[in-house]
Enzyme design. Structure first.
Site, short mmCIF file in Angstrom:
data_model
loop_
_atom_site.label_atom_id
_atom_site.label_comp_id
_atom_site.label_asym_id
_atom_site.label_seq_id
_atom_site.Cartn_x
_atom_site.Cartn_y
_atom_site.Cartn_z
N ALA A 259 0.75 -1.24 0.10
CA ALA A 259 -0.01 -0.19 -0.20
C ALA A 259 0.82 1.19 -0.08
O ALA A 259 0.77 2.18 -0.77
CB ALA A 259 -0.67 -0.03 1.19
N GLY A 260 1.95 1.36 0.92
CA GLY A 260 2.40 2.54 1.01
C GLY A 260 3.54 2.80 -0.46
O GLY A 260 3.41 3.98 -0.79
N ASP A 261 3.96 1.61 -0.91
CA ASP A 261 4.89 2.03 -1.91
C ASP A 261 4.11 2.31 -3.40
O ASP A 261 4.42 3.09 -4.01
CB ASP A 261 5.77 0.68 -2.49
CG ASP A 261 6.68 0.42 -1.22
OD1 ASP A 261 7.28 1.42 -0.81
OD2 ASP A 261 7.05 -0.62 -1.03
#
Length: 314
Positions: A259-261
């Site tokens: 999700a963050g990447d």
């Protein structure tokens, strides 16, 4: 043979490349115990590679600068990057080093343990910075993370500033000694999650108000633009013109690994397209949300049509 380059201004990613070896277990082993995994898989990972793939899946021309070892895992990484639209031409194969490796075990309750071997990522140095700097022009979007040596990260940020390029820094993972104070004014934008925000500011955000207060602390450290990610609770963005909040998208999440990447890859694409911070944050939040609906790291990155459908639904 080198891949054909497009005429679009590329997004430059400077960071880590790993191979993820994942195994699903009924339970974690105790010392001395040998277990058979329920199943296992091999995939491309590392925050640099993940963010590069996320941006490429959205149609960007991406240049990924970093290191692998000179080993079979490097061949696997190069092939995986090519399949996802990222030419591995700017990766240096470091003789004598192991390609970065993450060993991920997940039990039947969904808990996981991760052992990371930095390998060649921990030898990224000024020679790699010089190769990155040759790709930069005024206004180029550059994505960096914290899976390379901290002194190299600082020197690379200075090179971005000298080129008049725009640095998006994902402070993940926050180094044990904390983030170099000089990086806050060098980055145009940082995108910490709740845990990283707490490490940077001493305040763990849990709602829009606490996220706004954390962003204000980041501004006092010299950061011009801040995005505080609250996971399934949404995203706050803040700059000199004010702040705003993007509520979470309703998706059926199964794995938050990417999700963050994917958020950062989508953010770079949106800003490179000229979106303002509010629209770019919403676009990036949709990327991050969709990444949670499938398993894996770079394999979870969504496509532009998928993003557009999600954005149109709300």
């Amino acid at each position: 043979m080198h891949a054909t380059r497009s005429n679009k201004t590329p997004i430059v990613v400077f960071g880590s490349v790993n191979i993820d070896l994942g195994a699903r277990l009924h339970h974690f082993p105790v010392p001395g115990e040998t277990l058979h995994a329920r199943d296992a898989g091999l995939g491309l990972g590392g925050k640099g590679a993940n963010q590069a793939v996320a941006a490429a899946r959205l149609g960007a021309d991406v240049r990924l600068v970093g290191r692998t070892g000179d080993d079979p895992l490097a061949d696997y990484a190069a092939a995986a990057l090519r399949r996802n639209g990222v030419a591995p031409d700017d990766l240096y194969r470091s003789a004598g080093d192991l390609t970065g490796l993450a060993m991920i075990c997940t039990d039947s309750a969904g808990e996981n343990t991760i052992v990371v071997v930095g390998g060649a990522n921990m030898h990224v140095d000024r020679a790699d910075i010089a190769r990155m700097a040759a790709l930069l022009a005024p206004g180029t979007i550059v994505l960096m993370q914290c899976e390379i040596p901290t002194d190299t990260l600082h020197a690379a940020a200075l090179a971005v500033e000298r080129a008049g390029a725009r640095l998006i820094l994902d402070p993940a993972p926050v180094p044990a000694e904390g983030l170099d104070a000089a990086l806050f004014p060098l980055a145009e934008l940082m995108t910490p999650n709740e845990t990283e925000t707490e490490r940077l500011t001493g305040l763990r955000p849990h709602d829009p108000d606490s996220a706004r207060r954390a962003a204000e602390r980041l501004h006092r450290l010299g950061l011009r633009r801040a995005i505080v990610k609250l996971g399934a609770r949404g995203v706050l963005y803040s700059d000199e013109s004010g702040h705003g909040f993007v509520p979470p998208f309703a998706v059926a999440a199964v794995d938050s690994t990417a999700a963050g990447d994917c958020f950062n890859g989508g953010l770079a694409v949106a800003l490179a397209a000229g979106m303002d911070l509010a629209r770019a944050t919403r676009f990036a939040a949709a990327c991050g949300a969709l990444a949670t609906t499938r398993r894996g790291a770079s394999d979870a990155a969504p496509t532009r049509p998928e993003i557009e459908r999600l954005l149109a639904s709300r």
